[in-house]
Design a protein around this motif. Structure first.
Motif, short mmCIF file in Angstrom:
data_model
loop_
_atom_site.label_atom_id
_atom_site.label_comp_id
_atom_site.label_asym_id
_atom_site.label_seq_id
_atom_site.Cartn_x
_atom_site.Cartn_y
_atom_site.Cartn_z
N UNK A 1 0.86 -1.19 0.00
CA UNK A 1 0.00 0.00 0.00
C UNK A 1 0.89 1.24 0.00
N UNK A 2 0.30 2.38 -0.34
CA UNK A 2 1.05 3.65 -0.37
C UNK A 2 0.09 4.78 -0.08
N UNK A 3 0.55 5.73 0.73
CA UNK A 3 -0.20 6.95 1.01
C UNK A 3 0.59 8.14 0.49
N UNK A 4 -0.03 8.91 -0.39
CA UNK A 4 0.63 10.12 -0.87
C UNK A 4 0.84 11.07 0.31
N UNK A 5 1.96 11.79 0.32
CA UNK A 5 2.17 12.73 1.42
C UNK A 5 1.14 13.86 1.40
N UNK A 6 0.76 14.32 2.55
CA UNK A 6 -0.10 15.49 2.76
C UNK A 6 -1.59 15.29 2.44
N UNK A 7 -1.98 14.12 1.95
CA UNK A 7 -3.40 13.95 1.62
C UNK A 7 -4.04 12.79 2.37
N UNK A 8 -3.38 12.25 3.38
CA UNK A 8 -3.92 11.10 4.09
C UNK A 8 -5.26 11.42 4.75
N UNK A 9 -5.39 12.60 5.35
CA UNK A 9 -6.66 12.93 6.02
C UNK A 9 -7.80 13.03 5.01
N UNK A 10 -7.52 13.54 3.84
CA UNK A 10 -8.55 13.63 2.79
C UNK A 10 -8.93 12.22 2.33
N UNK A 11 -7.92 11.38 2.15
CA UNK A 11 -8.17 10.02 1.66
C UNK A 11 -8.99 9.20 2.66
#
Length: 113
Positions: A100-110
């Motif tokens: 899995x991967x989470x883009x930086x700075x957008x985890x709360x939006x995701x």
């Protein structure tokens, strides 16, 4: 176990814009069609949010440039574009490995999407 098809769809959601087949459109289609597949759905959701944020930033900066007050923001947009490009490559690599991967700075939006 992650199948080859799942990996392909996840990578496609991150890199479709490089093939010229759709910024935002391809990840949106994958998100809508693969709700039951958590691996593909999460990758496509991350890609969709990252691409949407990049398009919004670009649109705002270009609008301000046309008003002649955003000329100084063009270097910022170039940096954001480079970060987006690099992170999408990293995300595609992680998807190919089945991670899995989470883009930086957008985890709360995701998480809220």
């Amino acid at each position: 176990m992650i199948s080859g098809e799942q990996k392909f769809l996840a990578v496609l959601s991150h890199l479709a814009y490089l093939l010229g087949i759709g910024l935002i459109i391809v990840p949106l289609i994958i998100v809508l069609l693969k709700k039951s597949d958590s691996f593909v759905h999460e990758h496509a959701k991350q890609a969709l949010i990252a691409q949407t944020m990049f398009v919004l930033c670009s649109t705002i900066v270009m609008f301000l440039v046309h008003l002649l007050i955003g000329i100084l923001l063009i270097p910022f947009l170039c940096i954001v574009g480079a970060v987006f490009f690099i992170t999408s490559l990293v995300a595609a690599y992680k998807a190919m490995k089945g991670d899995s991967y989470d883009y930086p700075l957008i985890q709360s939006i995701a998480r809220n999407f």
